[in-house]
Scaffold this motif. Structure first.
Motif, PDB file in Angstrom:
ATOM      1  N   GLU A   1      -5.773 -11.181  -2.638  1.00  0.00           N
ATOM      2  CA  GLU A   1      -5.508 -11.761  -1.463  1.00  0.00           C
ATOM      3  C   GLU A   1      -4.398 -11.218  -0.564  1.00  0.00           C
ATOM      4  O   GLU A   1      -4.146 -10.901   0.566  1.00  0.00           O
ATOM      5  CB  GLU A   1      -5.590 -13.289  -1.361  1.00  0.00           C
ATOM      6  CG  GLU A   1      -6.813 -13.841  -1.434  1.00  0.00           C
ATOM      7  CD  GLU A   1      -7.622 -13.424  -0.053  1.00  0.00           C
ATOM      8  OE1 GLU A   1      -7.323 -13.652   1.212  1.00  0.00           O
ATOM      9  OE2 GLU A   1      -8.902 -13.208  -0.505  1.00  0.00           O
ATOM     10  N   ARG A   2      -3.251 -11.188  -1.484  1.00  0.00           N
ATOM     11  CA  ARG A   2      -1.980 -10.640  -1.272  1.00  0.00           C
ATOM     12  C   ARG A   2      -2.172  -9.092  -0.949  1.00  0.00           C
ATOM     13  O   ARG A   2      -1.671  -8.669   0.218  1.00  0.00           O
ATOM     14  CB  ARG A   2      -0.894 -10.343  -2.274  1.00  0.00           C
ATOM     15  CG  ARG A   2      -0.660 -11.920  -2.860  1.00  0.00           C
ATOM     16  CD  ARG A   2       0.226 -12.418  -1.947  1.00  0.00           C
ATOM     17  NE  ARG A   2       1.056 -13.610  -2.508  1.00  0.00           N
ATOM     18  CZ  ARG A   2       1.278 -14.722  -2.089  1.00  0.00           C
ATOM     19  NH1 ARG A   2       0.990 -14.900  -0.700  1.00  0.00           N
ATOM     20  NH2 ARG A   2       1.969 -15.674  -2.574  1.00  0.00           N
ATOM     21  N   LEU A   3      -2.953  -8.312  -1.481  1.00  0.00           N
ATOM     22  CA  LEU A   3      -3.292  -6.750  -1.032  1.00  0.00           C
ATOM     23  C   LEU A   3      -3.903  -6.776   0.260  1.00  0.00           C
ATOM     24  O   LEU A   3      -3.631  -6.086   1.101  1.00  0.00           O
ATOM     25  CB  LEU A   3      -4.121  -6.134  -2.185  1.00  0.00           C
ATOM     26  CG  LEU A   3      -3.142  -5.878  -3.441  1.00  0.00           C
ATOM     27  CD1 LEU A   3      -4.233  -4.907  -4.225  1.00  0.00           C
ATOM     28  CD2 LEU A   3      -2.424  -4.674  -2.820  1.00  0.00           C
ATOM     29  N   LYS A   4      -4.849  -7.689   0.639  1.00  0.00           N
ATOM     30  CA  LYS A   4      -5.985  -7.736   1.688  1.00  0.00           C
ATOM     31  C   LYS A   4      -4.921  -7.957   2.974  1.00  0.00           C
ATOM     32  O   LYS A   4      -5.279  -7.449   3.854  1.00  0.00           O
ATOM     33  CB  LYS A   4      -6.973  -8.834   1.578  1.00  0.00           C
ATOM     34  CG  LYS A   4      -8.187  -8.438   0.407  1.00  0.00           C
ATOM     35  CD  LYS A   4      -9.073  -9.414   0.382  1.00  0.00           C
ATOM     36  CE  LYS A   4     -10.079  -9.261  -0.622  1.00  0.00           C
ATOM     37  NZ  LYS A   4     -11.050 -10.520  -0.890  1.00  0.00           N
ATOM     38  N   LYS A   5      -3.827  -8.694   2.748  1.00  0.00           N
ATOM     39  CA  LYS A   5      -2.996  -9.054   3.921  1.00  0.00           C
ATOM     40  C   LYS A   5      -1.738  -8.315   4.164  1.00  0.00           C
ATOM     41  O   LYS A   5      -1.107  -8.574   5.027  1.00  0.00           O
ATOM     42  CB  LYS A   5      -2.766 -10.529   3.758  1.00  0.00           C
ATOM     43  CG  LYS A   5      -3.979 -11.534   3.713  1.00  0.00           C
ATOM     44  CD  LYS A   5      -3.493 -13.019   3.656  1.00  0.00           C
ATOM     45  CE  LYS A   5      -4.669 -13.952   3.576  1.00  0.00           C
ATOM     46  NZ  LYS A   5      -4.032 -15.355   3.384  1.00  0.00           N
ATOM     47  N   ALA A   6      -1.581  -7.163   3.185  1.00  0.00           N
ATOM     48  CA  ALA A   6      -0.461  -6.533   3.214  1.00  0.00           C
ATOM     49  C   ALA A   6      -0.568  -5.334   4.313  1.00  0.00           C
ATOM     50  O   ALA A   6      -1.494  -4.994   4.708  1.00  0.00           O
ATOM     51  CB  ALA A   6      -0.272  -5.790   1.899  1.00  0.00           C
ATOM     52  N   ASP A   7       0.812  -5.358   4.764  1.00  0.00           N
ATOM     53  CA  ASP A   7       1.130  -4.471   5.720  1.00  0.00           C
ATOM     54  C   ASP A   7       1.597  -3.068   5.194  1.00  0.00           C
ATOM     55  O   ASP A   7       1.445  -2.026   5.636  1.00  0.00           O
ATOM     56  CB  ASP A   7       2.086  -4.885   6.735  1.00  0.00           C
ATOM     57  CG  ASP A   7       1.579  -5.992   7.619  1.00  0.00           C
ATOM     58  OD1 ASP A   7       0.596  -6.052   8.120  1.00  0.00           O
ATOM     59  OD2 ASP A   7       2.413  -7.044   7.433  1.00  0.00           O
TER      60      ASP A   7
ATOM     61  N   GLU B   1      10.732  -5.284   6.115  1.00  0.00           N
ATOM     62  CA  GLU B   1      11.241  -6.670   6.638  1.00  0.00           C
ATOM     63  C   GLU B   1      11.810  -6.480   8.055  1.00  0.00           C
ATOM     64  O   GLU B   1      11.375  -7.607   8.770  1.00  0.00           O
ATOM     65  CB  GLU B   1      12.316  -7.065   5.784  1.00  0.00           C
ATOM     66  CG  GLU B   1      12.673  -8.394   5.661  1.00  0.00           C
ATOM     67  CD  GLU B   1      11.552  -9.485   5.124  1.00  0.00           C
ATOM     68  OE1 GLU B   1      11.760 -10.548   5.583  1.00  0.00           O
ATOM     69  OE2 GLU B   1      10.609  -8.921   4.673  1.00  0.00           O
ATOM     70  N   ARG B   2      12.352  -5.464   8.549  1.00  0.00           N
ATOM     71  CA  ARG B   2      12.919  -5.536   9.899  1.00  0.00           C
ATOM     72  C   ARG B   2      11.831  -5.508  10.881  1.00  0.00           C
ATOM     73  O   ARG B   2      12.014  -5.911  12.000  1.00  0.00           O
ATOM     74  CB  ARG B   2      13.752  -4.208  10.139  1.00  0.00           C
ATOM     75  CG  ARG B   2      15.194  -4.101   9.586  1.00  0.00           C
ATOM     76  CD  ARG B   2      16.007  -3.122  10.034  1.00  0.00           C
ATOM     77  NE  ARG B   2      15.665  -1.775   9.366  1.00  0.00           N
ATOM     78  CZ  ARG B   2      15.955  -1.004   8.186  1.00  0.00           C
ATOM     79  NH1 ARG B   2      16.667  -1.929   7.528  1.00  0.00           N
ATOM     80  NH2 ARG B   2      15.428  -0.085   7.893  1.00  0.00           N
ATOM     81  N   GLU B   3      10.508  -5.020  10.450  1.00  0.00           N
ATOM     82  CA  GLU B   3       9.416  -4.883  11.266  1.00  0.00           C
ATOM     83  C   GLU B   3       8.472  -6.209  10.934  1.00  0.00           C
ATOM     84  O   GLU B   3       7.360  -6.265  11.693  1.00  0.00           O
ATOM     85  CB  GLU B   3       8.688  -3.643  10.819  1.00  0.00           C
ATOM     86  CG  GLU B   3       9.399  -2.233  11.241  1.00  0.00           C
ATOM     87  CD  GLU B   3       8.536  -1.129  10.756  1.00  0.00           C
ATOM     88  OE1 GLU B   3       7.322  -1.477  10.134  1.00  0.00           O
ATOM     89  OE2 GLU B   3       9.184   0.083  10.971  1.00  0.00           O
ATOM     90  N   GLN B   4       8.826  -7.074  10.517  1.00  0.00           N
ATOM     91  CA  GLN B   4       8.432  -8.307  10.111  1.00  0.00           C
ATOM     92  C   GLN B   4       6.935  -8.048   9.433  1.00  0.00           C
ATOM     93  O   GLN B   4       5.954  -8.639   9.928  1.00  0.00           O
ATOM     94  CB  GLN B   4       8.424  -9.281  11.246  1.00  0.00           C
ATOM     95  CG  GLN B   4       9.648  -9.643  12.018  1.00  0.00           C
ATOM     96  CD  GLN B   4       9.547 -10.584  13.149  1.00  0.00           C
ATOM     97  OE1 GLN B   4       8.823 -10.093  14.076  1.00  0.00           O
ATOM     98  NE2 GLN B   4      10.289 -11.592  13.102  1.00  0.00           N
ATOM     99  N   LYS B   5       6.824  -7.139   8.574  1.00  0.00           N
ATOM    100  CA  LYS B   5       5.770  -6.724   7.743  1.00  0.00           C
ATOM    101  C   LYS B   5       5.739  -7.622   6.520  1.00  0.00           C
ATOM    102  O   LYS B   5       6.740  -7.883   5.953  1.00  0.00           O
ATOM    103  CB  LYS B   5       5.607  -5.470   7.794  1.00  0.00           C
ATOM    104  CG  LYS B   5       5.734  -4.573   9.066  1.00  0.00           C
ATOM    105  CD  LYS B   5       4.361  -4.664   9.727  1.00  0.00           C
ATOM    106  CE  LYS B   5       4.623  -3.852  10.893  1.00  0.00           C
ATOM    107  NZ  LYS B   5       3.632  -4.110  11.813  1.00  0.00           N
ATOM    108  N   GLN B   6       4.633  -7.828   6.066  1.00  0.00           N
ATOM    109  CA  GLN B   6       4.251  -8.120   4.523  1.00  0.00           C
ATOM    110  C   GLN B   6       4.021  -7.085   3.603  1.00  0.00           C
ATOM    111  O   GLN B   6       3.407  -6.168   3.725  1.00  0.00           O
ATOM    112  CB  GLN B   6       2.812  -9.184   4.421  1.00  0.00           C
ATOM    113  CG  GLN B   6       2.925 -10.350   5.335  1.00  0.00           C
ATOM    114  CD  GLN B   6       3.746 -11.393   5.001  1.00  0.00           C
ATOM    115  OE1 GLN B   6       3.953 -11.643   3.438  1.00  0.00           O
ATOM    116  NE2 GLN B   6       4.390 -12.264   5.474  1.00  0.00           N
TER     117      GLN B   6
END
Length: 251
Positions: free
Chosen positions: A21-27, A69-74
């Motif tokens: 699930e982490r991989l599916k939602k990762a940016d 993180e600056r781009e608010q990505k996962q």
């Protein structure tokens, strides 16, 4: 947020549900390209940015995390097996703490578990060994002197040796300085749980030659101990004359 995720030992269906699930939602995904099965990257979205950490320094990995993180990505930092073993994650977590970047940890199935399945063995057999020593041979990366192979081998316990398939001659010599003998059972498990998995069993005295004969010099675990012999004492837990909290012994 940065998510450290254990990818499992190789087979893509051995990643945990949480890890998938982490991989599916990762940016952003930073994966250990030399060891992680690339099939797992198929779980990522088409928009996910993927980086191979085998080609990066720690500083580059951290810089990539900071930018995400600056781009608010996962971000998912995808490590082989379970990252608590030879994952070099402590230095990453400490650096993230200093930078004020939050992170989570998702455990994975370690290759030492996959290797046990490959040999159809149980590391902790009654009357044989109740201790598993997980270690590595000193090479380009040193180990503390108190943890040298010969010292650990004095216990005669089950041993699982990582990152040492290229050092089999020295490893064999060091193991034989302990409680093991030339005839102690050993096994080389190449790429446990991958389609190309290979298991080579041999007496310890023939370990290095077995590696040469089968062309195994990397990406393999070395298993050593009498748990591989097939001899053991039956478990008391399931014996008819043994009472537990849940079952009374039969007379």
């Amino acid at each position: 947020m940065v998510h450290f995720v254990g990818a499992g030992p190789g087979a893509p269906d051995l990643i945990t549900l949480r890890g998938a699930e982490r991989l599916k939602k990762a940016d952003v995904v930073i994966y250990a390209g030399s060891l992680v099965n690339p099939v797992l990257l198929g779980l990522c979205s088409a928009q996910c940015r993927i980086f191979n950490s085998a080609e990066m320094t720690l500083e580059q990995v951290l810089s990539t995390m900071e930018q995400a993180e600056r781009e608010q990505k996962q971000t998912v930092r995808l490590h082989t097996g379970d990252p608590c073993l030879y994952g070099a994650i402590q230095e990453q977590m400490d650096a993230l703490k200093k930078r004020g970047i939050p992170y989570t940890l998702t455990p994975g199935v370690s290759s030492f578990c996959g290797a046990a399945a490959a040999v159809e063995g149980e590391y902790t057999l009654p009357g044989i060994s109740q201790t598993v020593i997980i270690t590595r041979m000193a090479g380009r990366t040193p180990v503390p002197e108190r943890e040298n192979i010969a010292s650990l081998a004095e216990h005669g316990a089950t041993m699982v040796i990582f990152l040492s398939a290229s050092l089999l001659d020295g490893l064999q010599e060091a193991l034989l300085q302990g409680a093991y003998t030339q005839q102690t059972p050993a096994a080389l498990v190449y790429k446990a749980t991958w389609p190309e998995e290979k298991v080579v069993r041999c007496p310890l005295g023939e370990l290095a030659q077995a590696g040469r004969d089968h062309g195994i010099s990397k990406t393999a675990l070395v298993l050593v101990g009498d748990f591989l012999s097939g001899d053991y004492t039956r478990s008391r837990l399931y014996a008819p004359d043994f009472s537990t909290e849940f079952r009374r012994a039969s007379e």
